[in-house]
Design an enzyme around this catalytic site. Structure first.
Site, mmCIF file in Angstrom:
data_model
loop_
_atom_site.group_PDB
_atom_site.id
_atom_site.type_symbol
_atom_site.label_atom_id
_atom_site.label_comp_id
_atom_site.label_asym_id
_atom_site.label_seq_id
_atom_site.Cartn_x
_atom_site.Cartn_y
_atom_site.Cartn_z
ATOM 1 N N GLU A 20 -0.577 -9.873 7.167
ATOM 2 C CA GLU A 20 0.760 -9.950 6.583
ATOM 3 C C GLU A 20 1.200 -11.368 6.269
ATOM 4 O OE1 GLU A 20 -0.101 -7.706 8.740
ATOM 5 O OE2 GLU A 20 0.418 -5.877 7.657
ATOM 6 N N HIS A 40 8.973 1.413 12.794
ATOM 7 C CA HIS A 40 8.711 1.813 11.402
ATOM 8 C C HIS A 40 9.968 2.317 10.696
ATOM 9 C CE1 HIS A 40 4.543 1.879 12.896
ATOM 10 N NE2 HIS A 40 4.123 1.921 11.648
HETATM 11 C C1 LIG Z 1 1.051 -5.449 11.046
HETATM 12 C C2 LIG Z 1 0.703 -4.101 10.515
HETATM 13 N N1 LIG Z 1 0.219 -3.992 9.265
HETATM 14 C C3 LIG Z 1 -0.100 -2.783 8.769
HETATM 15 C C4 LIG Z 1 0.057 -1.648 9.511
HETATM 16 C C5 LIG Z 1 -0.286 -0.282 8.922
HETATM 17 N N2 LIG Z 1 -1.500 0.251 9.514
HETATM 18 C C6 LIG Z 1 -1.468 1.075 10.571
HETATM 19 S S1 LIG Z 1 -2.998 1.466 11.111
HETATM 20 C C7 LIG Z 1 -3.731 0.565 9.890
HETATM 21 C C8 LIG Z 1 -5.222 0.493 9.802
HETATM 22 C C9 LIG Z 1 -5.807 -0.025 11.052
HETATM 23 O O1 LIG Z 1 -7.194 -0.041 10.996
HETATM 24 P P1 LIG Z 1 -8.034 -0.462 12.257
HETATM 25 O O2 LIG Z 1 -7.445 -1.658 12.901
HETATM 26 O O3 LIG Z 1 -9.439 -0.553 11.840
HETATM 27 O O4 LIG Z 1 -7.820 0.753 13.269
HETATM 28 P P2 LIG Z 1 -8.240 2.277 13.062
HETATM 29 O O5 LIG Z 1 -7.086 2.945 12.397
HETATM 30 O O6 LIG Z 1 -9.474 2.327 12.251
HETATM 31 O O7 LIG Z 1 -8.430 2.803 14.439
HETATM 32 C C10 LIG Z 1 -2.775 -0.038 9.092
HETATM 33 C C11 LIG Z 1 -3.064 -0.881 7.927
HETATM 34 C C12 LIG Z 1 0.574 -1.810 10.810
HETATM 35 N N3 LIG Z 1 0.777 -0.765 11.613
HETATM 36 N N4 LIG Z 1 0.887 -3.032 11.286
#
Ligand SMILES: Cc1ncc(C[n+]2csc(CCOP(=O)(O)OP(=O)(O)O)c2C)c(N)n1
Ligand SMILES: [Mg+2]
Lengths: 321, 335
Positions: free
Chosen positions: A60, A129
């Site tokens: 971000e 959120h």
């Molecule tokens: C700071 C922030 N940016 C974006 C998000 C939206 N978001 C939630 S889960 C996710 C993907 C996360 O991927 P990963 O870290 O690989 O975990 P996984 O879901 O694969 O377990 C995103 C982009 C968030 N929750 N917080």
């Protein structure tokens, strides 16, 4: 006129601006395949290519910081933050950099960027959120703050924000993504920033609101009308700069002002509007806003936070009593 | 302390861990069903296909060790010892939930077992872990902190800041990166520079090991060694557990972007069947396993029934636990 959703209207506005100006581009997480969390970027990567709809890492600070840098270097980026809650990970880039560059550098710099960060309650997504931090940014010199309330507004205000040479914090309301409304596709003109809209004309009291709360205020006005009370409802549309003339003219005519917003009342932007009106016109003013609690998850708890139409109507009746 | 680097000699312990995995799988299936039935709302990120990581890691932790998690936290919580019954009530937003219905799926926490909370903000758990470890040091305790992070999360600054900090102060933190190769709809390889998470940690001087996260035995034995080292003062370490997210990013994601061949291959490596196959080969009979599954399914179905019929919290509850000084007052139902 075409009927479309709030999200579709935003997509249309962005598509039109990208077609109009090759310097306009967007960057953020999951914009290409997913098309944004509400489809507001659907198929735009296919149309404009991956250099103009840029899929980013989960970074971000760099999404916002890169938008600042890109704007300083001559393009017009849209930093898509997905949730205003995540944009809090990049407040320094927005508040210390984007908002101040022009001033600190003695007018050498302009930062024509849009920090796009949806706000508000969508239902069951809880404390990290659902926030509405618009007052944070309205408080920050250098920033423009925009809060569209309808599909037509979301198209027209997004277009104006993209064309604006100042950094604009663009706060769509997540609860409105599916809202349907008429959009005039033939009219390509942006909706000017800083101009409010009167959504209900009335003579007994002025109700000022923005974003999703405008619809609730209009509902309250309808309830009040059934009781013979004529409430004027003004949608501020742009929080900063807010349309003083529209609000002052209305409040001078009706003699009373109520400001309503979903954001926490304490330190909320409603206080600013109410104080300005009271100082200028000396008329009775009041505010309704969220209690100073995080947004809870469970339905009855979330409901306890919301400002409903009957509460607005009740407050109006108290003020008129 | 239930530490073993030789799980293969302990079928009873494997059965116990397999049971935890079954609880997580059944909990996640039930949560998804309840979401689709409209009983649970919000975002439900299922841990399906990654159960062996949480279970293999947490089996090597003490109750008083600390855990920070991310958005996909149900499995981490159950593995650390949180009560799935209270978790289900939380998902349903009912009285008796882990957070009184205030938090929901993305904010499951159980401080009584050191589970310091799932997190709605990617990578914010990393820096919190570092601080928890500073506290442990200040209090002269021998606890450790485990931080679960996804492969997408490693591109946020706080992850890199936390690695640096943890190493500079040689803090007792175990970073566990669950590398399912995807972040929401984005293939993380396409937005991640360098030679991956392990190299990234090593560049900070942090020992890092990459393992098959779907192999319960490898997770268990690696964690047993690494946790013992951290407890003995090795400083931070990182385990990269390779895995695969068998479902959409959250319950309402049909995951249409997924290559069906890739999914099929991944199903062949998923941890439940592998662990079950091992049990069958090592003298646990099929009837016993079937009985175990039925028992767990019944347990979780009971929690769902109970949650669906449990009382809703009163609106007044929204106003508690905000702060002491300047606590908000409940303005009343009839405002
Ligand atoms: C700071 C922030 N940016 C974006 C998000 C939206 N978001 C939630 S889960 C996710 C993907 C996360 O991927 P990963 O870290 O690989 O975990 P996984 O879901 O694969 O377990 C995103 C982009 C968030 N929750 N917080
Ligand atoms: Mg991932």
């Amino acid at each position: 006129m075409t009927e479309m959703t709030y999200a579709q209207a935003a997509r249309l506005g962005l598509q039109e601006e990208m077609a109009r100006d090759p310097k306009v581009w967007a960057l953020g997480e999951d914009l290409g395949y997913e098309g944004g969390m509400a489809g507001q970027y659907n198929d735009l990567q296919a149309e404009f290519g991956p250099d103009r709809i840029v899929d980013t890492p989960i970074s971000e600070s760099t999404i916002m910081g890169a938008a600042v840098g890109a704007a300083l270097a001559g393009t017009r980026p849209i930093a898509e933050m997905r949730f205003s809650d995540f944009a809090m990970c990049s407040v320094s880039e927005l508040v210390n950099q984007a908002a101040k560059a022009r001033y600190m550098f003695g007018g050498q710099a302009r930062v024509p960027m849009v920090a796009r960060m949806p706000i508000g309650i969508r239902g069951g997504i809880a404390a990290q959120h659902s926030q509405s931090p618009e007052a944070w940014y309205a408080h920050t010199p250098g920033l423009v703050v925009v809060t569209p309330s309808t599909p037509a507004n979301n198209r027209g205000l997004l277009k104006a924000s993209i064309r604006c040479d100042d950094p604009v914090v663009y706060m769509e309301h997540k609860g409105l993504w599916g809202m349907l409304g008429e959009v005039d596709e033939n009219d390509q003109e942006p909706i000017p920033l800083g101009v409010a809209a009167t959504v209900r004309a009335g003579s007994d009291i002025t109700i000022v609101s923005w974003a999703a709360q405008v619809g609730v205020a209009a509902e309250a006005a309808d309830v009040l009308a059934a009781d013979g009370i004529s409430a004027e409802v003004i949608d501020l549309r742009t929080l900063y700069p807010w349309d003083r003339d529209a609000v002052m003219n209305s409040a001078a005519r009706t003699g009373k002002l109520l400001v309503v917003h979903e954001a926490v009342r304490v330190g909320g932007f409603g206080g600013e509007v109410a104080a300005e009106v009271a100082e200028t016109l000396g008329v009775p003013v009041a505010r309704l806003g969220g209690e100073r609690i995080p947004i809870p998850f469970s339905i009855p708890l979330e409901e306890a936070y919301k400002i409903k139409a009957d509460r607005i109507a009740g407050r109006v009746k108290e003020m008129l009593a | 302390m239930p530490v073993s680097s030789n799980l293969a000699n302990e079928p009873a312990r494997v059965v116990e861990m397999f049971r935890k995995m079954l609880v997580i799988r059944a909990f996640e299936e039930a949560a998804g069903e309840a979401f689709h039935a409209g009983q649970v709302r919000g975002s439900v990120h299922q841990y399906i296909g990654e159960e062996s990581i949480a279970v293999g890691i947490c089996a090597n932790l003490r109750d008083d060790d600390l855990l920070t998690s991310n958005h996909r936290g149900h499995g981490h919580s159950i593995a650390k010892g949180a009560d799935p019954r209270a978790m289900m009530l939380e998902l349903f937003g009912r009285v008796g939930g882990t957070s009184d219905g205030k938090g929901g799926s993305m904010h499951i926490a159980d401080f009584s077992v050191g589970m310091l909370g799932a997190n709605g903000v990617i990578a914010d758990g990393c820096t919190i872990s570092v601080g928890a470890a500073q506290s442990i040091r200040l209090l002269k305790q021998d606890r450790i902190v485990v931080n679960f992070i996804g492969d997408g999360g490693i591109n946020r600054g706080p992850f890199m800041e936390a690695l640096n900090w943890a190493k500079v102060y040689e803090l007792p933190v175990l970073f566990v990166c669950e590398n399912n190769q995807i972040a929401a709809t984005t293939t993380t390889r396409l937005v991640t520079a360098g030679e991956g998470i392990a190299k990234r940690a090593e560049s900070f001087g942090i020992p890092a090991i990459t393992i098959d996260g779907n192999d319960l035995f490898e997770v268990d034995s690696t964690t047993a060694r690494v946790v013992a080292e951290i407890r003995n003062g090795s400083g931070p370490q990182l385990i990269q557990a390779m895995t695969y997210r068998l479902r959409g990013h959250f319950a309402h994601d049909p995951a249409g972007y997924r290559d069906p061949k890739e999914l099929e291959e991944a199903l062949g490596r998923e941890p439940m069947a592998r662990t079950e196959a091992w049990l069958l080969k090592n003298g646990v009979d099929a009837d016993e396993i079937a009985a175990l599954k039925a028992e767990v399914d019944g347990e979780i179905a009971g929690y769902v029934d109970e949650a669906a019929n449990a009382a809703w919290p009163d609106g007044a509850l929204a106003f508690t636990d905000v702060q002491d000084v300047g606590a908000p007052e409940f303005p009343g139902e009839s405002r």
